[in-house]
Structures are given as structure tokens and as C-alpha cells.
Scaffold this motif. Structure first.
Motif, PDB file in Angstrom:
ATOM      1  N   ASP A 200       0.823  -1.212   0.000  1.00  0.00           N
ATOM      2  CA  ASP A 200       0.000   0.000   0.000  1.00  0.00           C
ATOM      3  C   ASP A 200       0.857   1.261   0.000  1.00  0.00           C
ATOM      4  O   ASP A 200       0.347   2.368   0.196  1.00  0.00           O
ATOM      5  N   GLY A 201       2.163   1.083  -0.236  1.00  0.00           N
ATOM      6  CA  GLY A 201       3.068   2.225  -0.251  1.00  0.00           C
ATOM      7  C   GLY A 201       3.539   2.550  -1.649  1.00  0.00           C
ATOM      8  O   GLY A 201       2.832   3.172  -2.433  1.00  0.00           O
ATOM      9  N   THR A 202       4.742   2.115  -1.989  1.00  0.00           N
ATOM     10  CA  THR A 202       5.346   2.395  -3.290  1.00  0.00           C
ATOM     11  C   THR A 202       5.758   1.098  -3.951  1.00  0.00           C
ATOM     12  O   THR A 202       6.278   0.191  -3.299  1.00  0.00           O
ATOM     13  N   MET A 203       5.529   1.001  -5.259  1.00  0.00           N
ATOM     14  CA  MET A 203       6.028  -0.133  -6.033  1.00  0.00           C
ATOM     15  C   MET A 203       6.059   0.243  -7.502  1.00  0.00           C
ATOM     16  O   MET A 203       5.107   0.847  -8.024  1.00  0.00           O
ATOM     17  N   MET A 204       7.159  -0.069  -8.146  1.00  0.00           N
ATOM     18  CA  MET A 204       7.251   0.173  -9.570  1.00  0.00           C
ATOM     19  C   MET A 204       6.434  -0.890 -10.316  1.00  0.00           C
ATOM     20  O   MET A 204       6.351  -2.025  -9.867  1.00  0.00           O
ATOM     21  N   PRO A 205       5.793  -0.528 -11.460  1.00  0.00           N
ATOM     22  CA  PRO A 205       5.959   0.721 -12.196  1.00  0.00           C
ATOM     23  C   PRO A 205       5.014   1.838 -11.782  1.00  0.00           C
ATOM     24  O   PRO A 205       4.898   2.839 -12.484  1.00  0.00           O
ATOM     25  N   HIS A 206       4.342   1.718 -10.643  1.00  0.00           N
ATOM     26  CA  HIS A 206       3.278   2.653 -10.291  1.00  0.00           C
ATOM     27  C   HIS A 206       3.754   3.839  -9.460  1.00  0.00           C
ATOM     28  O   HIS A 206       3.048   4.834  -9.352  1.00  0.00           O
ATOM     29  N   GLY A 207       4.920   3.736  -8.830  1.00  0.00           N
ATOM     30  CA  GLY A 207       5.332   4.778  -7.904  1.00  0.00           C
ATOM     31  C   GLY A 207       4.540   4.676  -6.611  1.00  0.00           C
ATOM     32  O   GLY A 207       4.094   3.598  -6.209  1.00  0.00           O
ATOM     33  N   ARG A 208       4.331   5.816  -5.937  1.00  0.00           N
ATOM     34  CA  ARG A 208       3.550   5.807  -4.698  1.00  0.00           C
ATOM     35  C   ARG A 208       2.083   5.582  -5.029  1.00  0.00           C
ATOM     36  O   ARG A 208       1.509   6.279  -5.871  1.00  0.00           O
ATOM     37  N   LEU A 209       1.491   4.604  -4.354  1.00  0.00           N
ATOM     38  CA  LEU A 209       0.107   4.264  -4.636  1.00  0.00           C
ATOM     39  C   LEU A 209      -0.842   5.287  -4.029  1.00  0.00           C
ATOM     40  O   LEU A 209      -0.610   5.791  -2.925  1.00  0.00           O
ATOM     41  N   ASP A 210      -1.915   5.577  -4.747  1.00  0.00           N
ATOM     42  CA  ASP A 210      -2.938   6.484  -4.233  1.00  0.00           C
ATOM     43  C   ASP A 210      -3.599   5.877  -3.006  1.00  0.00           C
ATOM     44  O   ASP A 210      -3.625   4.646  -2.833  1.00  0.00           O
ATOM     45  N   GLU A 211      -4.131   6.742  -2.158  1.00  0.00           N
ATOM     46  CA  GLU A 211      -4.824   6.292  -0.957  1.00  0.00           C
ATOM     47  C   GLU A 211      -5.930   5.309  -1.331  1.00  0.00           C
ATOM     48  O   GLU A 211      -6.755   5.562  -2.218  1.00  0.00           O
ATOM     49  N   GLY A 212      -5.915   4.162  -0.676  1.00  0.00           N
ATOM     50  CA  GLY A 212      -6.939   3.149  -0.935  1.00  0.00           C
ATOM     51  C   GLY A 212      -6.549   2.118  -1.978  1.00  0.00           C
ATOM     52  O   GLY A 212      -7.215   1.082  -2.097  1.00  0.00           O
ATOM     53  N   ARG A 213      -5.493   2.388  -2.747  1.00  0.00           N
ATOM     54  CA  ARG A 213      -5.057   1.406  -3.750  1.00  0.00           C
ATOM     55  C   ARG A 213      -4.106   0.414  -3.099  1.00  0.00           C
ATOM     56  O   ARG A 213      -3.179   0.805  -2.380  1.00  0.00           O
ATOM     57  N   GLU A 214      -4.310  -0.858  -3.386  1.00  0.00           N
ATOM     58  CA  GLU A 214      -3.514  -1.911  -2.768  1.00  0.00           C
ATOM     59  C   GLU A 214      -3.173  -2.972  -3.802  1.00  0.00           C
ATOM     60  O   GLU A 214      -3.993  -3.290  -4.673  1.00  0.00           O
ATOM     61  N   LEU A 215      -1.965  -3.511  -3.718  1.00  0.00           N
ATOM     62  CA  LEU A 215      -1.508  -4.584  -4.596  1.00  0.00           C
ATOM     63  C   LEU A 215      -1.334  -5.839  -3.744  1.00  0.00           C
ATOM     64  O   LEU A 215      -0.601  -5.823  -2.754  1.00  0.00           O
ATOM     65  N   ARG A 216      -1.984  -6.905  -4.141  1.00  0.00           N
ATOM     66  CA  ARG A 216      -2.035  -8.110  -3.314  1.00  0.00           C
ATOM     67  C   ARG A 216      -1.204  -9.241  -3.947  1.00  0.00           C
ATOM     68  O   ARG A 216      -1.294  -9.491  -5.154  1.00  0.00           O
ATOM     69  N   PHE A 217      -0.434  -9.917  -3.106  1.00  0.00           N
ATOM     70  CA  PHE A 217       0.441 -11.003  -3.565  1.00  0.00           C
ATOM     71  C   PHE A 217       0.243 -12.215  -2.656  1.00  0.00           C
ATOM     72  O   PHE A 217       0.253 -12.074  -1.437  1.00  0.00           O
ATOM     73  N   GLU A 218       0.076 -13.377  -3.273  1.00  0.00           N
ATOM     74  CA  GLU A 218       0.003 -14.635  -2.526  1.00  0.00           C
ATOM     75  C   GLU A 218       1.336 -15.365  -2.679  1.00  0.00           C
ATOM     76  O   GLU A 218       1.916 -15.413  -3.772  1.00  0.00           O
ATOM     77  N   VAL A 219       1.822 -15.934  -1.564  1.00  0.00           N
ATOM     78  CA  VAL A 219       3.128 -16.582  -1.532  1.00  0.00           C
ATOM     79  C   VAL A 219       2.984 -17.988  -0.959  1.00  0.00           C
ATOM     80  O   VAL A 219       2.299 -18.181   0.051  1.00  0.00           O
ATOM     81  N   GLU A 220       3.622 -18.945  -1.595  1.00  0.00           N
ATOM     82  CA  GLU A 220       3.607 -20.321  -1.103  1.00  0.00           C
ATOM     83  C   GLU A 220       4.979 -20.952  -1.296  1.00  0.00           C
ATOM     84  O   GLU A 220       5.531 -20.938  -2.410  1.00  0.00           O
ATOM     85  N   ASP A 221       5.537 -21.468  -0.224  1.00  0.00           N
ATOM     86  CA  ASP A 221       6.822 -22.177  -0.264  1.00  0.00           C
ATOM     87  C   ASP A 221       7.907 -21.368  -0.978  1.00  0.00           C
ATOM     88  O   ASP A 221       8.703 -21.914  -1.755  1.00  0.00           O
ATOM     89  N   GLY A 222       7.936 -20.062  -0.714  1.00  0.00           N
ATOM     90  CA  GLY A 222       9.009 -19.233  -1.227  1.00  0.00           C
ATOM     91  C   GLY A 222       8.807 -18.651  -2.607  1.00  0.00           C
ATOM     92  O   GLY A 222       9.718 -17.990  -3.139  1.00  0.00           O
ATOM     93  N   TYR A 223       7.626 -18.869  -3.198  1.00  0.00           N
ATOM     94  CA  TYR A 223       7.348 -18.329  -4.530  1.00  0.00           C
ATOM     95  C   TYR A 223       6.019 -17.569  -4.524  1.00  0.00           C
ATOM     96  O   TYR A 223       5.065 -17.971  -3.845  1.00  0.00           O
TER      97      TYR A 223
END
Length: 319
Positions: A200-223
Motif C-alpha cells: 500500500d506504499g510504493t512499487m514500480m511501475p506505479h510509484g507511490r500508490l494512491d490512498e486506498g489502492r492496494e496490490l495483493r500477492f500470494e506466496v507459497e513455499d518461497g514463490y
């Protein structure tokens, strides 16, 4: 000299004289590209006042963070005593940078650096950064597991295995030492990880995310197994065409220790150092204690995390 030029010079003085502690009998290579030329030239000017053996090497910006530079650039980095690399795309997690440090060169990468971030990030109390980093290493360095949670849905657990936490404090006076500049983090390439993290902070290629925008990642066994954002999904998928599953490697967990960074500005280089934040990266980790070679390293910054070391909550430094 304009005010902007004076600010660039002051930041360059900090980098060359304080962080790098360059000496008159040493060689320095400055690696830059067409988009970061003014910063490279400012560093070169200050370095030239310290040593007669300063060189500036410029090449076109790469296509991806973690992409290897041209062979002559890698050779120059490996042959020098010290290097500084203000580039558009990160050289931090490249074989070129790792091989240079293995050969005894010390230095810093400044990936994606802008003049604003360069001036702001080098105007810092690096003694305080060192102290906060040391305190965090004491708190988490011996833990077998690290868990990170947030109110926005992050709940991911990292297994240290036989990996070691590292610190990026801006102190690069010893042979073979390495740092980002601006500095201020501790980080680990975990042996494995499982769970969910929400950027919910900063991530390329988007830069700083707008308030309320979130990028979600699922992780299993290191991937990383699921990525909610289409742009990042395509970026990692393109790397996977070259290296397969390694592109999805959960590469890094980092904790920011720079109390001088009071707000995120949209630069991963600076924002991942912000005290009280955590960042998690996908892709290459061979340059930070892991064993995965991948042509990308994508950091995502997470605001207001709670961190547990072997089940015990850890007090994070705050700006």
C-alpha cells in the motif's frame, strides 16, 4: 553556481567523502546513464578533487531493474577500488555488482535516483541510521521466523534458514562493502516464505500508490503464486519467459531504518528506507545472500506493519 548545483554538490560531498571515504590513492568508477547524467557529473566533479584516478562510464538506461550492464561496464566496476552507480535501472542485484565487491571493490548503487531524492536522501544523520540498523539486527537477527501483518491483509511468515540478515547503513569505507544510497535498512533473503502481503506504499511501475489502492500477492513455499496487478504480473511473466519459476522467487524482506524519511515520495530507493515500513521483493536474490538469478528485483513497500520475531512483537524505528 545555482542553488540546484550547490545542492547536488553537497549531496555528492556526503557520498564521496563521508559514506565512501574515498582516498587520494584510490581509483573510482562512476557508472551512470543518459537520464542520470547530472548526478553522475556532480559525483565525478567531487571525486576528481580527491583522486586523480576517477572515471565516469555512461551507457543507455537498461530495460529492467536487475538487468546486467554491458560487459565493459562490469569490467570497470570489478577493476576499481570504489564505485558509485546512479542509474535509472538498479544494478544492486546484478552479477556485475556482486563480482565487483567479491574482487574487493566497495561502492554504492543509487537506482532510479532523481535529483530531489539524491539531495533529500543524502542530507541525513548516518550515525543515527547506523544505530537504528544495529538495534533492528539485534531484535530480529537471531530469529528463525519473521511474521509481518497489517490491518490491510498482510500476513506472511518468512523462514530464515541458514541465511543472514544484512544492513545497509551507508558506511562503505571497507573493501568489498556495499550499500544503496540513500541508505537505511536491514534485509534478508529468506529460505522460504508463505502467506499474503499487501503493498500500500510504493512499487514500480506505479510509484507511490494512491490512498486506498492496494496490490495483493500470494506466496507459497518461497514463490509468489498470485499477483493482483496486471502490470506487475506482465513484468514478472516476461522475466519468467527467460528464467522460469525463478522470476517468482520471494527474494527479500527488509525493514526501513532511516528516521529522516518522514513520508513516501514515490521512489523505491528512498521509500524502502523509511523507518517503520517493511518492503518485500520478488525475483533476484543472489546479490543479497540467496541463490536465485533472475533479471528483475521488484520491491513493494508496506505501511504500518507489525513485525514478530519468533512470535514476539518488535518495536520498529519511527520517523
Amino acid at each position: 553556481m545555482t542553488e540546484a548545483d550547490a545542492d547536488l554538490r553537497a549531496a555528492s560531498e556526503t557520498a564521496v567523502r563521508q559514506c565512501l571515504d574515498l582516498r587520494p590513492d584510490e581509483s573510482l568508477v562512476i557508472v551512470t546513464d543518459d537520464k542520470r547524467e547530472r548526478i553522475g557529473e556532480a559525483l565525478y566533479e567531487v571525486a576528481g578533487e580527491v583522486t586523480d584516478d576517477a572515471t565516469i562510464v555512461r551507457y543507455p538506461p537498461g530495460n529492467q531493474h536487475g538487468e546486467e550492464p554491458p560487459a565493459p561496464v562490469a569490467a570497470a566496476m570489478q577493476a576499481c577500488d570504489a564505485f558509485l552507480a546512479p542509474t535509472t535501472k538498479s544494478l544492486s542485484h546484478t552479477r556485475a555488482r556482486g563480482d565487483a565487491c567479491d574482487a574487493g571493490a566497495r561502492g554504492a548503487t543509487l537506482p532510479g535516483i532523481t535529483e530531489e531524492v539524491f539531495v533529500t536522501g543524502l542530507d541525513a544523520d548516518y550515525d543515527a541510521i547506523y544505530d537504528h540498523s544495529a538495534a533492528m539486527l539485534d531484535a530480529v537477527g537471531g530469529a528463525d521466523e519473521l511474521r509481518v501483518t497489517t490491518e490491510k491483509g498482510t500476513d506472511v511468515t518468512f523462514v530464515r534458514g541458514d541465511r543472514e540478515w544484512l544492513a545497509d547503513t551507508g558506511a562503505i569505507a571497507d573493501a568489498g562493502s556495499f550499500s544503496n544510497l540513500p541508505a537505511g535498512e536491514i534485509f534478508l533473503s529468506p529460505a522460504s516464505a508463505t502467506g499474503t502481503y499487501v503493498v500500500d506504499g510504493t512499487m514500480m511501475p506505479h510509484g507511490r500508490l494512491d490512498e486506498g489502492r492496494e496490490l495483493r500477492f500470494e506466496v507459497e513455499d518461497g514463490y509468489v503464486t498470485e499477483i493482483s496487478d496486471e502490470d506487475i504480473r506482465e513484468q514478472v511473466g516476461a522475466a519468467a519467459e527467460e528464467v522460469g519459476q525463478d522470476a517468482y522467487n520471494l527474494a527479500e524482506i527488509g525493514i526501513g531504518t532511516n528516521v529522516g524519511v518522514t513520508d513516501l515520495v514515490g521512489s523505491v530507493l528512498l521509500d524502502e528506507k523509511a523507518a517503520g515500513t517493511v518492503h518485500i521483493a520478488i525475483g533476484d536474490d543472489a546479490g543479497i545472500g540467496g541463490d536465485t538469478d533472475a533479471p528483475l528485483h521488484l520491491d513493494g513497500i508496506i505501511r504500518e506493519p507489525t513485525v514478530y520475531a519468533d512470535g514476539e512483537a518488535v518495536d520498529l524505528p519511527q520517523p
